[in-house]
Write a protein that holds these residues in place. Structure first.
Motif, mmCIF file in Angstrom:
data_model
loop_
_atom_site.group_PDB
_atom_site.id
_atom_site.type_symbol
_atom_site.label_atom_id
_atom_site.label_comp_id
_atom_site.label_asym_id
_atom_site.label_seq_id
_atom_site.Cartn_x
_atom_site.Cartn_y
_atom_site.Cartn_z
ATOM 1 N N ARG A 143 0.834 -1.197 0.000
ATOM 2 C CA ARG A 143 0.000 0.000 0.000
ATOM 3 C C ARG A 143 0.870 1.249 0.000
ATOM 4 N N PRO A 144 0.341 2.375 -0.466
ATOM 5 C CA PRO A 144 1.083 3.625 -0.341
ATOM 6 C C PRO A 144 1.495 3.873 1.110
ATOM 7 N N GLY A 145 2.719 4.316 1.277
ATOM 8 C CA GLY A 145 3.256 4.552 2.617
ATOM 9 C C GLY A 145 4.113 3.426 3.148
ATOM 10 N N ASP A 146 4.056 2.242 2.536
ATOM 11 C CA ASP A 146 4.892 1.125 2.990
ATOM 12 C C ASP A 146 6.369 1.435 2.730
ATOM 13 N N GLU A 147 7.204 1.182 3.734
ATOM 14 C CA GLU A 147 8.647 1.357 3.585
ATOM 15 C C GLU A 147 9.248 0.060 3.053
ATOM 16 N N VAL A 148 9.948 0.144 1.937
ATOM 17 C CA VAL A 148 10.339 -1.055 1.201
ATOM 18 C C VAL A 148 11.778 -0.964 0.706
ATOM 19 N N VAL A 149 12.301 -2.128 0.381
ATOM 20 C CA VAL A 149 13.454 -2.244 -0.500
ATOM 21 C C VAL A 149 12.988 -3.042 -1.704
ATOM 22 N N ALA A 150 13.759 -2.981 -2.784
ATOM 23 C CA ALA A 150 13.377 -3.709 -3.995
ATOM 24 C C ALA A 150 14.521 -4.597 -4.447
ATOM 25 N N HIS A 151 14.183 -5.835 -4.807
ATOM 26 C CA HIS A 151 15.180 -6.661 -5.488
ATOM 27 C C HIS A 151 15.014 -6.432 -6.990
ATOM 28 N N CYS A 152 15.969 -6.884 -7.766
ATOM 29 C CA CYS A 152 16.034 -6.426 -9.161
ATOM 30 C C CYS A 152 15.555 -7.444 -10.184
ATOM 31 N N LEU A 153 14.848 -8.487 -9.764
ATOM 32 C CA LEU A 153 14.349 -9.470 -10.726
ATOM 33 C C LEU A 153 13.013 -9.015 -11.304
ATOM 34 N N SER A 154 12.979 -8.818 -12.601
ATOM 35 C CA SER A 154 11.748 -8.469 -13.304
ATOM 36 C C SER A 154 11.354 -9.644 -14.189
ATOM 37 N N VAL A 155 10.147 -10.179 -13.980
ATOM 38 C CA VAL A 155 9.679 -11.332 -14.750
ATOM 39 C C VAL A 155 8.249 -11.105 -15.218
ATOM 40 N N GLU A 156 7.889 -11.765 -16.318
ATOM 41 C CA GLU A 156 6.529 -11.698 -16.839
ATOM 42 C C GLU A 156 5.697 -12.895 -16.373
ATOM 43 N N LEU A 157 6.335 -14.085 -16.259
ATOM 44 C CA LEU A 157 5.715 -15.320 -15.752
ATOM 45 C C LEU A 157 4.485 -15.753 -16.548
ATOM 46 N N GLU A 158 4.540 -15.557 -17.850
ATOM 47 C CA GLU A 158 3.477 -16.082 -18.717
ATOM 48 C C GLU A 158 3.835 -17.447 -19.295
ATOM 49 N N SER A 159 5.091 -17.849 -19.112
ATOM 50 C CA SER A 159 5.539 -19.164 -19.549
ATOM 51 C C SER A 159 5.616 -20.100 -18.345
ATOM 52 N N SER A 160 5.406 -21.384 -18.578
ATOM 53 C CA SER A 160 5.520 -22.359 -17.490
ATOM 54 C C SER A 160 6.951 -22.479 -16.989
ATOM 55 N N ASP A 161 7.923 -22.109 -17.831
ATOM 56 C CA ASP A 161 9.328 -22.319 -17.494
ATOM 57 C C ASP A 161 9.727 -21.635 -16.190
ATOM 58 N N GLY A 162 9.121 -20.500 -15.894
ATOM 59 C CA GLY A 162 9.537 -19.739 -14.737
ATOM 60 C C GLY A 162 8.829 -20.072 -13.449
ATOM 61 N N HIS A 163 7.910 -21.015 -13.473
ATOM 62 C CA HIS A 163 7.082 -21.221 -12.284
ATOM 63 C C HIS A 163 7.689 -22.187 -11.276
ATOM 64 N N ASN A 164 8.766 -22.860 -11.616
ATOM 65 C CA ASN A 164 9.506 -23.636 -10.633
ATOM 66 C C ASN A 164 10.637 -22.790 -10.042
ATOM 67 N N ASP A 165 11.241 -21.975 -10.884
ATOM 68 C CA ASP A 165 12.296 -21.044 -10.481
ATOM 69 C C ASP A 165 12.152 -19.830 -11.389
ATOM 70 N N THR A 166 11.732 -18.708 -10.826
ATOM 71 C CA THR A 166 11.431 -17.545 -11.657
ATOM 72 C C THR A 166 12.648 -17.039 -12.433
ATOM 73 N N LEU A 200 14.266 -18.715 -14.327
ATOM 74 C CA LEU A 200 14.221 -19.414 -15.611
ATOM 75 C C LEU A 200 13.120 -18.906 -16.527
ATOM 76 N N ASP A 201 12.394 -17.890 -16.103
ATOM 77 C CA ASP A 201 11.380 -17.292 -16.965
ATOM 78 C C ASP A 201 12.053 -16.770 -18.239
ATOM 79 N N PRO A 202 11.542 -17.109 -19.424
ATOM 80 C CA PRO A 202 12.156 -16.610 -20.660
ATOM 81 C C PRO A 202 12.192 -15.080 -20.736
ATOM 82 N N GLU A 203 11.289 -14.428 -20.016
ATOM 83 C CA GLU A 203 11.255 -12.972 -20.001
ATOM 84 C C GLU A 203 11.843 -12.402 -18.705
ATOM 85 N N GLN A 204 12.818 -13.106 -18.138
ATOM 86 C CA GLN A 204 13.505 -12.634 -16.932
ATOM 87 C C GLN A 204 14.492 -11.534 -17.305
ATOM 88 N N ARG A 205 14.434 -10.441 -16.547
ATOM 89 C CA ARG A 205 15.330 -9.317 -16.785
ATOM 90 C C ARG A 205 15.793 -8.739 -15.461
#
Length: 445
Positions: free
Chosen positions: A136-159, A161-166
């Protein structure tokens, strides 16, 4: 931006207050420019100067999409991918942005003539897009840098491995070296309460990378008693690997390049240290020929330190310069994990020492959300500590990146974005007091 900063510093603003804050039309960010990608053509890598390619620009606020969040960035940090981006090596990151821009109508936002860089942040959520329920707005956070789309099955055991991992801020736009960043909501994690903004921002990429590479079953699966050879043990990655080895009951053998860096390792609790500069290891006779005699001399030195034992796990990231030695000194059945190639990505080694001794080479790249969460949890519990040595202003990011490029730094180098000064953002002062020496040990060298 002043209203946003005032709300963050008040510590009394509610989620509704943050949600009601007007967002600026633009914000300041560190960028590289597409029309400057050839500016260092013909220069040696060492001579390419990030201070010339990195710009502090006023950029438009990006559109917020489903599953995303806009975060007010209080602090960020410089990673080696910031160096690669700034010197356009091994290739320009604009190719990444162009390819990402072709994935969907929404990702077209990333394909711009400028690239906002940075793969770490600590800050406060300002807005969340449709479908975001955990933050929610106001939450104090840090961010990790994995960006994934997860529309392929490949990434659902280990993200990973998502073909769209960036990697966010490197292979995507709108990174963390800015006053505002755009992230996917599944990049967010709770900010450790006992750390300042700049301390909380510094572990993200390197801490998660070291966790997967060394601790996770997707990496070396380190166990108690393992002898772990850690290259660059006082650096951004190595300093976390050293801490994970010590916390997990393993024995780190720390390779460093100066007495000052050796002292940092001792301050972390390591006892077995090799100063490769002082002992003058030269693994290459010339540009094309390695020297196995030096591998053997290095292996002998390791056994002197360990009481005759060989290395169970090598924590590799220098690449070309050290990889042949790493394969050689690993024990029979041992593991070499590699996550980078800062000295060159064309690795050479004698395969006889790999195949006949049943060794394994494991490629390891950043971390999935669960691994990043576990690594951040260890920071929040005071088991692993930031390795921040120096903090720069946003205006000084070029100098900060230059320092990392020329290896003039220790541990991690932080950057203040919206935070007006160091030391802000601490919520749990009692816990901080318990760990203050460890938090500051890289600053005190």
């Amino acid at each position: 931006m002043k209203d946003i900063l005032d709300a963050i510093q008040s510590q009394n603003a509610s989620s509704e207050d943050f949600a009601a804050l007007p967002l600026p039309e633009s914000y300041r960010a560190i960028t590289v420019h597409k029309d400057e990608t050839e500016m260092f053509a013909g220069l040696a890598t060492r001579d390419k100067d990030p201070r010339k390619s990195l710009h502090l620009d006023d950029v438009p606020l990006p559109e917020l999409g489903p599953g995303e969040a806009l975060v007010a960035v209080m602090a960020s940090s410089v990673n080696y991918n910031s160096v690669w981006t700034s010197i356009f090596e091994p290739l320009s990151t604009f190719g990444f942005l162009e390819r990402y821009g072709k994935v969907s109508e929404l990702t077209k936002r990333h394909d711009l003539p400028y690239h906002i860089i940075g793969s770490d942040l600590a800050g406060v959520v300002l807005r969340t897009g449709p479908g975001v329920n955990a933050w929610r707005p106001g939450d104090e956070v840090v961010a990790h840098c994995l960006s994934v789309e997860l529309e392929s099955s490949d990434g659902h055991n280990d993200t990973m491995l998502d073909p769209e991992q960036r990697i966010w801020g490197f292979e995507t736009n709108f990174g963390g070296l800015a006053e505002i960043a755009l992230v996917k909501s599944n990049q967010l994690m709770p900010k450790p309460d006992h750390l300042s903004w700049e301390e909380a921002a510094s572990p993200g990429l390197v801490n998660s990378t070291a966790y997967r590479q060394l601790v996770s079953a997707n990496g070396a699966n380190m166990k108690q008693g393992d002898n772990v050879l850690i290259w660059g043990a006082s650096g951004g990655l190595g300093s976390y690997a050293t801490q994970f080895a010590l916390a997990g009951g393993a024995t780190p053998i720390c390779v460093v390049s100066s007495p000052e860096k050796a002292e940092i390792c001792r301050a972390m609790g390591a006892e077995l240290i090799i100063d490769r500069a002082a002992e003058d290891y030269r693994f290459w006779k010339d540009e094309n020929t390695q020297d196995p005699k030096e591998w053997k001399r290095f292996g002998k030195r390791i056994r002197e330190l360990t009481g005759g034992e060989d290395i169970d796990i090598v924590f590799e990231h220098p690449g070309k310069e050290t990889f042949g030695a790493s394969v050689f000194v690993t024990r029979k059945g041992g593991t070499i994990t590699t996550c980078a190639s800062t000295s060159g990505y064309m690795h050479q080694y004698d395969n006889r020492y790999l195949w006949m001794s049943l060794k394994r080479i494991i490629g390891s790249h950043f971390a999935n959300y669960r691994e990043a969460w576990e690594a951040n949890r260890l920071i929040a519990k005071g088991k692993i500590h930031p390795t921040l040595s120096k903090t720069y202003s946003l205006e000084e990011t070029g100098q900060a990146t230059y320092d990392v490029h020329r290896n003039l730094h220790q541990g991690k180098v932080g950057v203040l974005c919206l935070a007006p000064e160091e030391g802000l953002g601490v919520r749990d002062h009692e816990m901080r007091a318990q760990h203050l020496d460890a938090i500051n040990r890289f600053r005190n060298v």
